[in-house]
Design a protein around this motif. Structure first.
Motif, PDB file in Angstrom:
ATOM      1  N   ALA A  43       0.852  -1.083   0.039  1.00 44.35           N
ATOM      2  CA  ALA A  43      -0.213  -0.104   0.063  1.00 44.35           C
ATOM      3  C   ALA A  43       0.980   1.348   0.047  1.00 44.35           C
ATOM      4  N   MET A  44       1.987   1.314   0.818  1.00 42.90           N
ATOM      5  CA  MET A  44       2.934   2.505   0.737  1.00 42.90           C
ATOM      6  C   MET A  44       3.332   2.588  -0.422  1.00 42.90           C
ATOM      7  N   ILE A  45       3.861   1.597  -1.213  1.00 40.34           N
ATOM      8  CA  ILE A  45       4.549   1.731  -2.635  1.00 40.34           C
ATOM      9  C   ILE A  45       3.334   2.061  -3.724  1.00 40.34           C
ATOM     10  N   GLY A  46       2.294   1.930  -3.641  1.00 41.46           N
ATOM     11  CA  GLY A  46       1.071   2.242  -4.514  1.00 41.46           C
ATOM     12  C   GLY A  46       0.917   3.776  -4.079  1.00 41.46           C
ATOM     13  N   TYR A  47       0.704   4.017  -2.663  1.00 40.40           N
ATOM     14  CA  TYR A  47       0.530   5.380  -2.588  1.00 40.40           C
ATOM     15  C   TYR A  47       1.532   6.459  -3.079  1.00 40.40           C
ATOM     16  N   TYR A  48       2.755   5.923  -2.985  1.00 36.69           N
ATOM     17  CA  TYR A  48       3.883   6.672  -3.490  1.00 36.69           C
ATOM     18  C   TYR A  48       3.763   6.939  -4.848  1.00 36.69           C
ATOM     19  N   LEU A  49       3.608   6.026  -5.518  1.00 36.44           N
ATOM     20  CA  LEU A  49       3.563   5.889  -6.905  1.00 36.44           C
ATOM     21  C   LEU A  49       2.206   6.947  -7.540  1.00 36.44           C
ATOM     22  N   ILE A  50       1.034   6.731  -7.082  1.00 36.79           N
ATOM     23  CA  ILE A  50       0.032   7.519  -7.452  1.00 36.79           C
ATOM     24  C   ILE A  50       0.342   8.849  -6.995  1.00 36.79           C
ATOM     25  N   PHE A  51       0.857   9.314  -5.882  1.00 37.02           N
ATOM     26  CA  PHE A  51       1.274  10.628  -5.431  1.00 37.02           C
ATOM     27  C   PHE A  51       2.218  11.394  -6.276  1.00 37.02           C
ATOM     28  N   THR A  52       3.120  10.480  -6.620  1.00 37.87           N
ATOM     29  CA  THR A  52       4.244  11.104  -7.595  1.00 37.87           C
ATOM     30  C   THR A  52       3.626  11.070  -8.876  1.00 37.87           C
ATOM     31  N   ALA A  53       2.942  10.388  -9.329  1.00 35.29           N
ATOM     32  CA  ALA A  53       2.443  10.509 -10.743  1.00 35.29           C
ATOM     33  C   ALA A  53       1.466  11.851 -11.059  1.00 35.29           C
ATOM     34  N   ARG A  54       0.962  12.304  -9.904  1.00 38.21           N
ATOM     35  CA  ARG A  54       0.436  13.479  -9.930  1.00 38.21           C
ATOM     36  C   ARG A  54       1.275  14.787 -10.313  1.00 38.21           C
ATOM     37  N   ARG A  55       2.283  14.553  -9.553  1.00 38.88           N
ATOM     38  CA  ARG A  55       3.439  15.751  -9.903  1.00 38.88           C
ATOM     39  C   ARG A  55       4.199  15.811 -11.136  1.00 38.88           C
ATOM     40  N   VAL A  56       4.451  14.656 -11.771  1.00 38.74           N
ATOM     41  CA  VAL A  56       5.485  14.361 -12.687  1.00 38.74           C
ATOM     42  C   VAL A  56       4.505  14.385 -14.050  1.00 38.74           C
ATOM     43  N   ASP A  57       5.331  14.966 -15.262  1.00 32.87           N
ATOM     44  CA  ASP A  57       4.393  14.489 -16.538  1.00 32.87           C
ATOM     45  C   ASP A  57       4.030  13.046 -16.641  1.00 32.87           C
ATOM     46  N   THR A  58       3.144  13.025 -17.620  1.00 29.89           N
ATOM     47  CA  THR A  58       2.546  11.713 -18.034  1.00 29.89           C
ATOM     48  C   THR A  58       3.816  11.201 -18.768  1.00 29.89           C
ATOM     49  N   GLY A  59       3.988   9.921 -18.378  1.00 28.41           N
ATOM     50  CA  GLY A  59       4.989   8.980 -19.118  1.00 28.41           C
ATOM     51  C   GLY A  59       4.406   8.194 -20.378  1.00 28.41           C
ATOM     52  N   ALA A  60       5.283   7.620 -21.063  1.00 28.30           N
ATOM     53  CA  ALA A  60       4.933   7.009 -21.964  1.00 28.30           C
ATOM     54  C   ALA A  60       3.752   5.814 -21.700  1.00 28.30           C
ATOM     55  N   GLN A  61       4.216   5.128 -20.432  1.00 28.71           N
ATOM     56  CA  GLN A  61       3.483   4.003 -20.148  1.00 28.71           C
ATOM     57  C   GLN A  61       1.944   4.220 -19.696  1.00 28.71           C
ATOM     58  N   ASP A  62       1.837   5.474 -19.508  1.00 34.12           N
ATOM     59  CA  ASP A  62       0.440   6.174 -18.970  1.00 34.12           C
ATOM     60  C   ASP A  62      -0.476   6.270 -20.452  1.00 34.12           C
ATOM     61  N   ASN A  63       0.123   6.400 -21.530  1.00 37.87           N
ATOM     62  CA  ASN A  63      -0.631   6.932 -22.683  1.00 37.87           C
ATOM     63  C   ASN A  63      -0.978   5.571 -23.376  1.00 37.87           C
ATOM     64  N   LYS A  64      -2.480   5.397 -23.655  1.00 37.22           N
ATOM     65  CA  LYS A  64      -2.744   4.057 -24.322  1.00 37.22           C
ATOM     66  C   LYS A  64      -2.435   4.044 -25.626  1.00 37.22           C
ATOM     67  N   GLU A  65      -2.055   5.431 -26.250  1.00 37.95           N
ATOM     68  CA  GLU A  65      -1.868   5.470 -27.911  1.00 37.95           C
ATOM     69  C   GLU A  65      -0.187   5.206 -27.971  1.00 37.95           C
ATOM     70  N   ALA A  66       0.610   5.186 -26.926  1.00 36.27           N
ATOM     71  CA  ALA A  66       1.955   5.430 -27.111  1.00 36.27           C
ATOM     72  C   ALA A  66       2.529   4.109 -27.786  1.00 36.27           C
ATOM     73  N   ASP A  67       3.895   4.487 -28.475  1.00 33.07           N
ATOM     74  CA  ASP A  67       4.617   3.470 -29.156  1.00 33.07           C
ATOM     75  C   ASP A  67       5.795   3.049 -28.257  1.00 33.07           C
ATOM     76  N   VAL A  68       6.376   1.886 -28.480  1.00 39.35           N
ATOM     77  CA  VAL A  68       7.617   1.382 -27.438  1.00 39.35           C
ATOM     78  C   VAL A  68       8.499   2.535 -27.792  1.00 39.35           C
ATOM     79  N   ALA A  69       8.793   3.250 -28.980  1.00 38.06           N
ATOM     80  CA  ALA A  69       9.902   4.119 -28.939  1.00 38.06           C
ATOM     81  C   ALA A  69       9.658   5.444 -28.215  1.00 38.06           C
ATOM     82  N   ASP A  70       8.523   5.780 -27.814  1.00 35.74           N
ATOM     83  CA  ASP A  70       7.984   6.904 -27.103  1.00 35.74           C
ATOM     84  C   ASP A  70       8.934   6.886 -25.740  1.00 35.74           C
TER      85      ASP A  70
END
Length: 132
Positions: A43-70
């Motif tokens: 739960a601590m790891i999940g909370y940290y990742l969700i909390f950090t995802a709010r403050r940083v830019d969206t990564g390629a893994q969060d984009n459903k239309e992303a390509d591997v090269a992104d």
């Protein structure tokens, strides 16, 4: 990062349910405590990742239309010539061996670990003329 946070949150919920079921059925305290601790850590790891995802830019893994090269590019800086991890690993192996053999070996391995950590942390904090 957001998807990893949600994965850890779902895993934490599953571990919590498993801990409750295991604790009720088995009435065994050690396994139940271990499962509840695993729930807390997940739960601590999940909370940290969700909390950090709010403050940083969206990564390629969060984009459903992303390509591997992104997601290609530099992942970080890793020291190519550091001997400090070997020193820390040797000291840690001797420390764990000291727990099994005798505490005197643990106390002899402690300076190795501390010297390795100190060297690793301050590896690139030397003068400009000594860093070559």
């Amino acid at each position: 990062m957001k998807i990893q946070g949600h994965m850890f949150s779902w895993l934490a919920a599953f571990i919590l349910a498993a801990a409750i079921v295991y604790g009720v059925w088995s009435k065994e305290p050690a396994g139940t405590a271990a499962l509840f601790m695993a729930f807390g850590l997940t739960a601590m790891i999940g909370y940290y990742l969700i909390f950090t995802a709010r403050r940083v830019d969206t990564g390629a893994q969060d984009n459903k239309e992303a390509d591997v090269a992104d997601d290609a590019g530099e992942l970080g800086f890793f020291s190519p010539h550091s001997w400090q991890p070997l020193l820390i690993g040797t000291g840690a192996a001797l420390a764990f061996l000291g727990v099994a053999i005798g505490w005197w070996l643990f106390f002899f391995s402690l300076p190795l670990v501390l010297f390795g950590i100190f060297g690793w942390v301050f590896e690139y904090y030397r003068g400009a003329d000594q860093n070559q």
